[in-house]
Design a protein around this motif. Structure first.
Motif, PDB file in Angstrom:
ATOM      1  N   ILE A  42      46.484  38.510  41.869  1.00 57.25           N
ATOM      2  CA  ILE A  42      46.103  39.034  40.560  1.00 57.25           C
ATOM      3  C   ILE A  42      47.349  39.465  39.791  1.00 57.25           C
ATOM      4  N   GLY A  43      48.510  39.148  40.307  1.00 57.33           N
ATOM      5  CA  GLY A  43      49.751  39.648  39.730  1.00 57.33           C
ATOM      6  C   GLY A  43      50.543  38.631  38.943  1.00 57.33           C
ATOM      7  N   ALA A  44      49.898  37.574  38.446  1.00 58.96           N
ATOM      8  CA  ALA A  44      50.647  36.560  37.699  1.00 58.96           C
ATOM      9  C   ALA A  44      51.293  37.135  36.450  1.00 58.96           C
ATOM     10  N   GLU A  45      50.665  38.154  35.855  1.00 56.34           N
ATOM     11  CA  GLU A  45      51.251  38.773  34.668  1.00 56.34           C
ATOM     12  C   GLU A  45      52.588  39.424  35.014  1.00 56.34           C
ATOM     13  N   PHE A  88      55.115  36.764  35.710  1.00 55.75           N
ATOM     14  CA  PHE A  88      55.568  36.198  34.441  1.00 55.75           C
ATOM     15  C   PHE A  88      56.711  37.047  33.874  1.00 55.75           C
ATOM     16  N   TYR A  89      56.521  38.368  33.883  1.00 56.66           N
ATOM     17  CA  TYR A  89      57.563  39.272  33.376  1.00 56.66           C
ATOM     18  C   TYR A  89      58.810  39.219  34.256  1.00 56.66           C
ATOM     19  N   ALA A  90      58.614  39.146  35.573  1.00 54.85           N
ATOM     20  CA  ALA A  90      59.767  39.070  36.469  1.00 54.85           C
ATOM     21  C   ALA A  90      60.587  37.816  36.185  1.00 54.85           C
ATOM     22  N   GLY A  91      59.909  36.691  35.958  1.00 54.16           N
ATOM     23  CA  GLY A  91      60.612  35.460  35.624  1.00 54.16           C
ATOM     24  C   GLY A  91      61.306  35.541  34.283  1.00 54.16           C
ATOM     25  N   ALA A  92      60.655  36.179  33.310  1.00 56.74           N
ATOM     26  CA  ALA A  92      61.264  36.334  31.990  1.00 56.74           C
ATOM     27  C   ALA A  92      62.528  37.187  32.064  1.00 56.74           C
ATOM     28  N   VAL A  93      62.488  38.243  32.884  1.00 53.34           N
ATOM     29  CA  VAL A  93      63.646  39.127  33.016  1.00 53.34           C
ATOM     30  C   VAL A  93      64.819  38.403  33.665  1.00 53.34           C
ATOM     31  N   THR A  94      64.568  37.728  34.781  1.00 56.01           N
ATOM     32  CA  THR A  94      65.664  37.040  35.473  1.00 56.01           C
ATOM     33  C   THR A  94      66.212  35.890  34.625  1.00 56.01           C
ATOM     34  N   ALA A  95      65.339  35.195  33.906  1.00 53.77           N
ATOM     35  CA  ALA A  95      65.809  34.122  33.029  1.00 53.77           C
ATOM     36  C   ALA A  95      66.684  34.689  31.908  1.00 53.77           C
ATOM     37  N   THR A  96      66.296  35.840  31.379  1.00 53.32           N
ATOM     38  CA  THR A  96      67.084  36.470  30.324  1.00 53.32           C
ATOM     39  C   THR A  96      68.444  36.927  30.851  1.00 53.32           C
ATOM     40  N   LEU A  97      68.457  37.488  32.050  1.00 54.27           N
ATOM     41  CA  LEU A  97      69.723  37.923  32.640  1.00 54.27           C
ATOM     42  C   LEU A  97      70.693  36.755  32.763  1.00 54.27           C
ATOM     43  N   VAL A  98      70.203  35.608  33.222  1.00 48.04           N
ATOM     44  CA  VAL A  98      71.064  34.435  33.366  1.00 48.04           C
ATOM     45  C   VAL A  98      71.416  33.864  31.995  1.00 48.04           C
ATOM     46  N   GLY A  99      70.433  33.828  31.095  1.00 45.09           N
ATOM     47  CA  GLY A  99      70.654  33.216  29.789  1.00 45.09           C
ATOM     48  C   GLY A  99      71.570  34.002  28.872  1.00 45.09           C
ATOM     49  N   THR A 100      71.837  35.257  29.206  1.00 46.51           N
ATOM     50  CA  THR A 100      72.736  36.073  28.381  1.00 46.51           C
ATOM     51  C   THR A 100      74.028  36.456  29.113  1.00 46.51           C
ATOM     52  N   SER A 101      74.236  35.907  30.283  1.00 48.22           N
ATOM     53  CA  SER A 101      75.369  36.344  31.104  1.00 48.22           C
ATOM     54  C   SER A 101      76.512  35.349  31.172  1.00 48.22           C
ATOM     55  N   PHE A 102      76.266  34.118  30.801  1.00 46.93           N
ATOM     56  CA  PHE A 102      77.304  33.094  30.910  1.00 46.93           C
ATOM     57  C   PHE A 102      77.505  32.432  29.550  1.00 46.93           C
ATOM     58  N   SER A 103      78.690  32.004  29.314  1.00 46.96           N
ATOM     59  CA  SER A 103      78.988  31.274  28.082  1.00 46.96           C
ATOM     60  C   SER A 103      79.900  30.105  28.419  1.00 46.96           C
ATOM     61  N   TYR A 149      51.948  46.591  36.915  1.00 47.49           N
ATOM     62  CA  TYR A 149      52.363  47.771  36.165  1.00 47.49           C
ATOM     63  C   TYR A 149      53.865  48.018  36.320  1.00 47.49           C
ATOM     64  N   ILE A 150      54.364  47.816  37.530  1.00 48.06           N
ATOM     65  CA  ILE A 150      55.803  48.020  37.751  1.00 48.06           C
ATOM     66  C   ILE A 150      56.613  47.051  36.894  1.00 48.06           C
ATOM     67  N   ALA A 151      56.177  45.771  36.852  1.00 45.96           N
ATOM     68  CA  ALA A 151      56.911  44.769  36.081  1.00 45.96           C
ATOM     69  C   ALA A 151      56.864  45.062  34.588  1.00 45.96           C
ATOM     70  N   LEU A 152      55.688  45.430  34.076  1.00 42.50           N
ATOM     71  CA  LEU A 152      55.561  45.691  32.642  1.00 42.50           C
ATOM     72  C   LEU A 152      56.354  46.929  32.223  1.00 42.50           C
ATOM     73  N   ILE A 153      56.206  48.005  33.017  1.00 40.58           N
ATOM     74  CA  ILE A 153      56.942  49.231  32.689  1.00 40.58           C
ATOM     75  C   ILE A 153      58.439  49.027  32.896  1.00 40.58           C
ATOM     76  N   GLY A 154      58.801  48.299  33.939  1.00 39.43           N
ATOM     77  CA  GLY A 154      60.210  48.020  34.182  1.00 39.43           C
ATOM     78  C   GLY A 154      60.842  47.213  33.061  1.00 39.43           C
ATOM     79  N   THR A 155      60.100  46.232  32.529  1.00 36.14           N
ATOM     80  CA  THR A 155      60.607  45.448  31.407  1.00 36.14           C
ATOM     81  C   THR A 155      60.800  46.325  30.173  1.00 36.14           C
TER      82      THR A 155
END
Length: 362
Positions: A102-105, A108-123, A169-175
């Motif tokens: 029941i934790g796909a939401e 989803f946030y966990a994937g968005a966070v890790t993707a953002t970390l990678v997408g903003t960390s390298f140039s 809840y942890i993922a949403l609040i953590g984001t």
């Protein structure tokens, strides 16, 4: 390899035409229940709107046909279908293993966070390297987040329903904490991360629209998961574990490992959906980046009767309903509460039909 797993190899049959026909037949059967369920739900919605003082059939007509009026409208529907297909197909695997994710939401946030970390960390990286790297990061983030609940289930017998809901809840609040603190764009007023590097953007599928290649990836992965579940010994063992884990253990299968793998696959698909949303649509991380894709994905999987190919159809259906409800609210001035009620009735209807079909099959 166990005897049951060996027998699973023979299920696919030697004839490619027979396998293709079976896949098409499964997809058509998976589409039958959505059509009937949605028809009943929309008829109820039309009556409800009529009682509330609106022209029910005109509103339903706008909701269903308005989203197909031009290429841009169709592309927006398909754009919304991408995360629903990915999440729904992934949940099909978990549900087949009797792991009620029941934790796909949250994944989803966990994937968005890790993707953002990678997408903003390298140039300076080329796009053909950066884009797959961002997608891999998103899938890995979602997989690890789901894997925690899967490990707790296998190791301690903790209910995956409870743990995945708590981790939502942890993922949403953590984001929210990240985009207002460590990951906040210093130049922005609102809670949001810095914009991803341009090389990390997902390429467009149709020029002039927002639709990106995530649609093609979602279709391919849904097919891959179908082949995994129904045409491979590993998928056969996963289904056996889902039906009766004790029998699977007696046959020599590692039921715990199959359950954990199913959860990780499910989480990876949800995390990949989050990565596509960040790198293909918003291009930065927001506090409420998901409108509820993870929860709708559960209905998508149930409506597809846990068939990844069926998730393509049911995911597209829910995308049509989401886009249509937004259009109905704008053009017909239907209050948001009535739109939400109609959406809820549709979900209840399709899930009820899916539950009846599962019961009949059993």
């Amino acid at each position: 390899m166990t005897q049951i797993e060996q027998s699973g190899r023979g299920l696919s049959g030697p004839d490619p035409l027979r396998r293709t026909a079976q896949a098409l037949r499964d997809a058509l059967l998976a589409a039958l229940f959505p059509i009937v369920a949605v028809a009943i739900a929309l008829a109820f919605g039309a009556v409800l709107l009529f009682i509330s003082g609106f022209n029910g059939w005109d509103v339903i007509n706008v909701m269903l046909l308005g989203v197909f009026q031009d290429l841009r409208s169709v592309s927006e529907v398909l754009l919304k279908a991408v995360p629903l297909i990915l999440i729904g197909a992934g949940l099909c695997v978990a549900f087949r293993a009797n792991m009620w994710n029941i934790g796909a939401e949250g994944q989803f946030y966990a994937g968005a966070v890790t993707a953002t970390l990678v997408g903003t960390s390298f140039s300076g990286l080329d796009a053909w390297i950066y884009v797959p790297l961002v997608m891999l990061a998103g899938a890995l983030g979602g997989s690890l987040w789901a894997g925690i609940a899967g490990w707790l289930k296998v190791r301690f017998g903790a209910s995956e329903i409870v743990t995945t809901i708590m981790m939502n809840y942890i993922a949403l609040i953590g984001t929210s904490w990240l985009v207002t603190g460590p990951m906040k764009d210093s130049k922005a007023t609102y809670p949001q991360s810095p914009r991803l590097f341009r090389e990390a953007y997902i390429p467009d599928l149709i020029p002039g629209t927002r639709l990106h290649i995530g649609l093609a990836v979602a279709l391919v992965l849904a097919l891959v998961l179908y082949i995994y579940l129904y045409k491979s010994s590993a998928g056969y063992a996963t289904r056996v574990v889902g039906i009766n884990p004790n029998a699977a253990r007696y046959a020599g299968m590692n039921a715990g490992r199959k359950m954990l793998i199913a959860m990780c696959i499910s989480g990876a698909m949800a995390g990949l959906a989050g990565a596509f949303e960040v790198a293909g649509v918003t291009h930065r991380l927001y506090q409420n980046i998901s409108p509820g894709y993870g929860f709708e994905g559960i209905a998508v999987a149930l409506l597809a009767v846990n068939n990844p190919l069926g998730a393509i159809l049911s995911g597209t259906l829910f995308a049509v309903l989401r886009s249509g409800s937004e259009l109905m609210q704008i053009t017909s001035q239907v209050p948001q509460v009535l739109v939400s009620v109609i959406q809820g009735v549709v979900i209840l209807s399709v899930v009820s039909f899916a539950a009846l079909k599962l019961r009949r099959n059993r």
